[in-house]
Design a protein around this motif. Structure first.
Motif, PDB file in Angstrom:
ATOM      1  N   LEU A  73       0.826  -1.207   0.000  1.00 44.52           N
ATOM      2  CA  LEU A  73       0.000   0.000   0.000  1.00 44.52           C
ATOM      3  C   LEU A  73       0.855   1.250   0.000  1.00 44.52           C
ATOM      4  O   LEU A  73       0.565   2.223  -0.716  1.00 44.52           O
ATOM      5  CB  LEU A  73      -0.918  -0.024   1.230  1.00 44.52           C
ATOM      6  CG  LEU A  73      -1.879   1.164   1.391  1.00 44.52           C
ATOM      7  CD1 LEU A  73      -2.806   1.248   0.182  1.00 44.52           C
ATOM      8  CD2 LEU A  73      -2.676   1.036   2.674  1.00 44.52           C
ATOM      9  N   THR A  74       1.923   1.250   0.781  1.00 44.08           N
ATOM     10  CA  THR A  74       2.815   2.408   0.822  1.00 44.08           C
ATOM     11  C   THR A  74       3.457   2.652  -0.534  1.00 44.08           C
ATOM     12  O   THR A  74       3.593   3.800  -0.978  1.00 44.08           O
ATOM     13  CB  THR A  74       3.900   2.194   1.890  1.00 44.08           C
ATOM     14  OG1 THR A  74       3.280   1.979   3.158  1.00 44.08           O
ATOM     15  CG2 THR A  74       4.818   3.395   1.993  1.00 44.08           C
ATOM     16  N   SER A  75       3.839   1.574  -1.223  1.00 46.29           N
ATOM     17  CA  SER A  75       4.454   1.713  -2.543  1.00 46.29           C
ATOM     18  C   SER A  75       3.481   2.311  -3.547  1.00 46.29           C
ATOM     19  O   SER A  75       3.833   3.203  -4.329  1.00 46.29           O
ATOM     20  CB  SER A  75       4.949   0.347  -3.034  1.00 46.29           C
ATOM     21  OG  SER A  75       5.899  -0.197  -2.139  1.00 46.29           O
ATOM     22  N   ILE A  76       2.211   1.839  -3.536  1.00 42.08           N
ATOM     23  CA  ILE A  76       1.206   2.346  -4.468  1.00 42.08           C
ATOM     24  C   ILE A  76       0.941   3.830  -4.227  1.00 42.08           C
ATOM     25  O   ILE A  76       0.883   4.642  -5.160  1.00 42.08           O
ATOM     26  CB  ILE A  76      -0.098   1.527  -4.338  1.00 42.08           C
ATOM     27  CG1 ILE A  76       0.137   0.091  -4.826  1.00 42.08           C
ATOM     28  CG2 ILE A  76      -1.226   2.171  -5.139  1.00 42.08           C
ATOM     29  CD1 ILE A  76      -1.048  -0.829  -4.601  1.00 42.08           C
ATOM     30  N   LEU A  77       0.795   4.203  -2.941  1.00 42.93           N
ATOM     31  CA  LEU A  77       0.539   5.602  -2.622  1.00 42.93           C
ATOM     32  C   LEU A  77       1.714   6.493  -3.025  1.00 42.93           C
ATOM     33  O   LEU A  77       1.516   7.632  -3.479  1.00 42.93           O
ATOM     34  CB  LEU A  77       0.262   5.748  -1.125  1.00 42.93           C
ATOM     35  CG  LEU A  77      -1.053   5.130  -0.625  1.00 42.93           C
ATOM     36  CD1 LEU A  77      -1.148   5.248   0.888  1.00 42.93           C
ATOM     37  CD2 LEU A  77      -2.255   5.812  -1.286  1.00 42.93           C
ATOM     38  N   SER A  78       2.911   5.998  -2.899  1.00 40.52           N
ATOM     39  CA  SER A  78       4.088   6.784  -3.287  1.00 40.52           C
ATOM     40  C   SER A  78       4.106   7.028  -4.788  1.00 40.52           C
ATOM     41  O   SER A  78       4.405   8.133  -5.257  1.00 40.52           O
ATOM     42  CB  SER A  78       5.366   6.052  -2.860  1.00 40.52           C
ATOM     43  OG  SER A  78       5.410   5.895  -1.458  1.00 40.52           O
ATOM     44  N   VAL A  79       3.746   5.996  -5.573  1.00 41.77           N
ATOM     45  CA  VAL A  79       3.709   6.149  -7.037  1.00 41.77           C
ATOM     46  C   VAL A  79       2.618   7.131  -7.439  1.00 41.77           C
ATOM     47  O   VAL A  79       2.826   8.009  -8.301  1.00 41.77           O
ATOM     48  CB  VAL A  79       3.492   4.777  -7.711  1.00 41.77           C
ATOM     49  CG1 VAL A  79       3.253   4.946  -9.201  1.00 41.77           C
ATOM     50  CG2 VAL A  79       4.700   3.877  -7.464  1.00 41.77           C
ATOM     51  N   LEU A  80       1.444   7.016  -6.816  1.00 43.43           N
ATOM     52  CA  LEU A  80       0.353   7.935  -7.139  1.00 43.43           C
ATOM     53  C   LEU A  80       0.733   9.377  -6.795  1.00 43.43           C
ATOM     54  O   LEU A  80       0.434  10.306  -7.558  1.00 43.43           O
ATOM     55  CB  LEU A  80      -0.912   7.527  -6.378  1.00 43.43           C
ATOM     56  CG  LEU A  80      -1.610   6.243  -6.847  1.00 43.43           C
ATOM     57  CD1 LEU A  80      -2.791   5.916  -5.941  1.00 43.43           C
ATOM     58  CD2 LEU A  80      -2.078   6.377  -8.294  1.00 43.43           C
ATOM     59  N   LEU A  81       1.381   9.574  -5.689  1.00 45.61           N
ATOM     60  CA  LEU A  81       1.813  10.922  -5.302  1.00 45.61           C
ATOM     61  C   LEU A  81       2.804  11.480  -6.305  1.00 45.61           C
ATOM     62  O   LEU A  81       2.748  12.670  -6.653  1.00 45.61           O
ATOM     63  CB  LEU A  81       2.439  10.869  -3.904  1.00 45.61           C
ATOM     64  CG  LEU A  81       2.909  12.220  -3.331  1.00 45.61           C
ATOM     65  CD1 LEU A  81       1.730  13.180  -3.215  1.00 45.61           C
ATOM     66  CD2 LEU A  81       3.568  12.021  -1.973  1.00 45.61           C
ATOM     67  N   ALA A  82       3.677  10.635  -6.821  1.00 46.95           N
ATOM     68  CA  ALA A  82       4.641  11.090  -7.819  1.00 46.95           C
ATOM     69  C   ALA A  82       3.928  11.514  -9.105  1.00 46.95           C
ATOM     70  O   ALA A  82       4.263  12.537  -9.714  1.00 46.95           O
ATOM     71  CB  ALA A  82       5.652   9.982  -8.109  1.00 46.95           C
ATOM     72  N   PHE A  83       2.912  10.736  -9.545  1.00 42.63           N
ATOM     73  CA  PHE A  83       2.144  11.095 -10.747  1.00 42.63           C
ATOM     74  C   PHE A  83       1.425  12.430 -10.556  1.00 42.63           C
ATOM     75  O   PHE A  83       1.384  13.268 -11.464  1.00 42.63           O
ATOM     76  CB  PHE A  83       1.131   9.986 -11.074  1.00 42.63           C
ATOM     77  CG  PHE A  83       1.728   8.829 -11.818  1.00 42.63           C
ATOM     78  CD1 PHE A  83       2.520   9.035 -12.943  1.00 42.63           C
ATOM     79  CD2 PHE A  83       1.510   7.530 -11.391  1.00 42.63           C
ATOM     80  CE1 PHE A  83       3.071   7.965 -13.631  1.00 42.63           C
ATOM     81  CE2 PHE A  83       2.053   6.464 -12.069  1.00 42.63           C
ATOM     82  CZ  PHE A  83       2.842   6.666 -13.195  1.00 42.63           C
ATOM     83  N   ILE A  84       0.815  12.607  -9.383  1.00 46.34           N
ATOM     84  CA  ILE A  84       0.104  13.861  -9.110  1.00 46.34           C
ATOM     85  C   ILE A  84       1.060  15.049  -9.152  1.00 46.34           C
ATOM     86  O   ILE A  84       0.763  16.102  -9.723  1.00 46.34           O
ATOM     87  CB  ILE A  84      -0.622  13.780  -7.750  1.00 46.34           C
ATOM     88  CG1 ILE A  84      -1.757  12.745  -7.821  1.00 46.34           C
ATOM     89  CG2 ILE A  84      -1.177  15.146  -7.351  1.00 46.34           C
ATOM     90  CD1 ILE A  84      -2.405  12.463  -6.482  1.00 46.34           C
ATOM     91  N   LEU A  85       2.224  14.887  -8.594  1.00 43.70           N
ATOM     92  CA  LEU A  85       3.213  15.965  -8.578  1.00 43.70           C
ATOM     93  C   LEU A  85       3.670  16.309  -9.988  1.00 43.70           C
ATOM     94  O   LEU A  85       3.776  17.489 -10.351  1.00 43.70           O
ATOM     95  CB  LEU A  85       4.401  15.549  -7.707  1.00 43.70           C
ATOM     96  CG  LEU A  85       5.512  16.584  -7.538  1.00 43.70           C
ATOM     97  CD1 LEU A  85       4.950  17.852  -6.889  1.00 43.70           C
ATOM     98  CD2 LEU A  85       6.659  16.028  -6.709  1.00 43.70           C
ATOM     99  N   VAL A  86       3.923  15.284 -10.815  1.00 46.84           N
ATOM    100  CA  VAL A  86       4.318  15.540 -12.209  1.00 46.84           C
ATOM    101  C   VAL A  86       3.205  16.240 -12.966  1.00 46.84           C
ATOM    102  O   VAL A  86       3.435  17.159 -13.773  1.00 46.84           O
ATOM    103  CB  VAL A  86       4.692  14.204 -12.896  1.00 46.84           C
ATOM    104  CG1 VAL A  86       4.877  14.404 -14.400  1.00 46.84           C
ATOM    105  CG2 VAL A  86       5.960  13.637 -12.286  1.00 46.84           C
ATOM    106  N   GLY A  87       1.937  15.821 -12.718  1.00 48.43           N
ATOM    107  CA  GLY A  87       0.807  16.465 -13.381  1.00 48.43           C
ATOM    108  C   GLY A  87       0.676  17.937 -13.019  1.00 48.43           C
ATOM    109  O   GLY A  87       0.402  18.780 -13.880  1.00 48.43           O
TER     110      GLY A  87
END
Length: 235
Positions: free
Chosen positions: A178-192
């Motif tokens: 779960l921590t890994s998935i949330l970290s990836v999603l946060l990275a996508f949001i930041l790039v967006g």
């Protein structure tokens, strides 16, 4: 036959015919603190088991495997455990194991000083496995009686500091995923967000600077001593 001889024969017969193999040494209940530590374990003390009129010596045999008690090396001190695979400790007379109703315990491995090497009850050096039984030796150090073997006893083992998890909470496999998935999603949001900011800034036009406005001056006709000058836009 005199009564004295009869009593002597009965006592002798009871000593010879004693059979303690039915007794199995047991650890104390799990509710008691110190039942198992990294260097000790605690046994229930036998009650009303041994011959109360005997002067034979009861020893606790501690081993890492089942051994033949008829071939024990006497003495078998604590220091010989590494070479023999067993040692004898906690010697006492048979009569010292009384028949009262008071709970009593035997702590194996509690003697850190070992002031009497041949009877030392020293700390256990590893997690085991250990197996124990009580043996009865006569004055000639010959095994005359013995109990059954306990089950194998394993001590808890401490962890090396290098493998201790210092995280405040224990992390399960699900938490890691779960921590890994949330970290990836946060990275996508930041790039967006960064991309949206860059695209938005390209469509913003600079403000047009207004040209200077020409003005004309005039004076009020009734101001004699102090003149006030006003400005207004020219048409």
């Amino acid at each position: 036959m005199s009564s004295h001889i009869q009593v002597w024969m009965l006592v002798t017969l009871s000593v010879v015919a004693a059979d303690y193999t039915y007794y199995i040494p047991q650890l104390v209940p799990t509710s008691l603190q110190g039942r198992l530590t990294t260097t000790t374990f605690t046994l229930e003390s036998p009650k009303c088991l041994f011959n109360q009129m005997s002067t034979n010596t009861v020893w606790l045999l501690v081993a890492n495997k089942i051994v033949d008690t008829t071939k024990l090396t006497i003495p078998a001190p604590y220091s010989s455990f590494a070479s023999n695979g067993y040692y004898l400790t906690l010697n006492a007379t048979e009569s010292s194991y009384n028949c009262d109703n008071n709970a009593s315990y035997i702590r194996v491995g509690s003697d850190t000083s070992c002031s009497t090497p041949n009877t030392c009850n020293g700390p256990l050096a590893s997690s085991g496995k250990y197996i124990v039984k009580f043996v009865v030796l006569d004055i000639n150090n010959k095994t005359v009686d013995e109990t059954g073997w306990s089950g194998f006893i394993t001590l808890p083992q401490g962890k090396a500091s290098s493998v201790i998890d210092t995280w405040p909470g224990r992390r399960s496999g699900g938490m890691i995923v779960l921590t890994s998935i949330l970290s990836v999603l946060l990275a996508f949001i930041l790039v967006g967000l960064i991309g949206a900011f860059i695209l938005g800034s390209k469509h913003v036009k600079p403000d047009t600077v207004a040209p200077p406005v020409a003005t004309k001056n005039y004076e009020t006709h009734y101001a004699s001593e102090k003149k006030h000058t006003y400005s207004e836009p020219l048409n």
